[in-house]
Design a protein around this motif. Structure first.
Motif, PDB file in Angstrom:
ATOM      1  N   ARG A 146       0.837  -1.211   0.000  1.00  0.00           N
ATOM      2  CA  ARG A 146       0.000   0.000   0.000  1.00  0.00           C
ATOM      3  C   ARG A 146       0.866   1.253   0.000  1.00  0.00           C
ATOM      4  NH1 ARG A 146      -3.856  -1.912   4.824  1.00  0.00           N
ATOM      5  NH2 ARG A 146      -4.901  -3.602   3.727  1.00  0.00           N
ATOM      6  N   ARG A 147       1.906   1.253   0.831  1.00  0.00           N
ATOM      7  CA  ARG A 147       2.804   2.403   0.895  1.00  0.00           C
ATOM      8  C   ARG A 147       3.468   2.626  -0.455  1.00  0.00           C
ATOM      9  NH1 ARG A 147       8.283   2.106   4.104  1.00  0.00           N
ATOM     10  NH2 ARG A 147       8.830   1.177   2.124  1.00  0.00           N
ATOM     11  N   ALA A 150       1.059   4.087  -2.831  1.00  0.00           N
ATOM     12  CA  ALA A 150       0.779   5.489  -2.519  1.00  0.00           C
ATOM     13  C   ALA A 150       1.916   6.409  -2.961  1.00  0.00           C
ATOM     14  CB  ALA A 150       0.528   5.666  -1.022  1.00  0.00           C
TER      15      ALA A 150
END
Length: 158
Positions: A146-147, A150
Motif C-alpha cells: 500500500r505504501r 501510494a
C-alpha cells in the motif's frame, strides 16, 4: 503509539535482529570472498528493484547522495554486474539505471537467506505463535505494498 510502546517494540525488534542478522548476512556474504557489497550498495539495489529505471540524478535524490557519489556507486555495481546503464529512448543524453538479472538474483537470495534465518528463530515458537507471526508478516507485506502504491515514484518513502 506512545513512547513506552515504541521503546518496547524497539527492544523486541532489537533482540529479534540480533538473533537473525548475523546468520543470514554471513551466509549471504560467503559467496563474495572479501569483496562484500556495502550497505549503501544493497540499499541502492532495493531502490532500483522498485523504481522505473531512474536517471543518475533521480537515483541520487532517492538515496540521498550527491550525483558524483552516486555515479561512483553505480560504477561499482556495474562492475559487479548487478546494474546496467541504458540509453533513455526519449533523451539520448540521459542514461537510465536498471537491475540486471544478477542484481535481482542477489536480492532474491538475500531475501531467502533472511527468511531462512527468520524460520530458525520462529522454530522456537508454538504453532499458535507461528500462526500469529505469519499473519503479522502478511499484514506488514500488505502495508508495504500500500505504501509503495501510494508513493510509486519514491517507494522508499516511509
Amino acid at each position: 503509539m506512545d513512547n513506552v510502546e515504541r521503546d518496547r517494540l524497539a527492544d523486541d525488534l532489537g533482540d529479534f535482529r540480533r538473533a537473525l542478522i548475523p546468520g543470514f548476512i554471513l551466509q549471504l556474504l560467503r559467496g563474495f570472498e572479501g569483496d562484500e557489497p556495502s550497505v549503501i550498495q544493497i540499499a541502492t539495489l532495493y531502490v532500483l528493484d522498485h523504481s522505473a529505471l531512474p536517471t543518475l540524478r533521480e537515483l541520487a535524490e532517492r538515496i540521498d547522495r550527491s550525483v558524483s557519489a552516486t555515479s561512483r556507486l553505480v560504477d561499482q555495481l556495474v562492475r559487479r554486474g548487478m546494474v546496467d546503464r541504458h540509453e533513455d529512448p526519449d533523451d539520448r543524453r540521459a542514461r537510465r539505471i536498471a537491475l540486471t538479472e544478477s542484481g535481482t538474483d542477489f536480492l532474491r537470495g538475500f531475501e531467502r537467506a533472511r527468511a531462512d534465518a527468520q524460520l530458525k528463530v520462529m522454530a522456537h515458537l508454538t504453532a499458535e505463535e507461528r500462526e500469529i507471526v505469519t499473519r503479522a508478516m502478511s499484514l506488514l507485506g500488505e502495508a508495504s505494498r500500500r505504501r509503495t502504491h501510494a508513493h510509486p515514484a519514491h517507494p522508499e518513502i516511509c
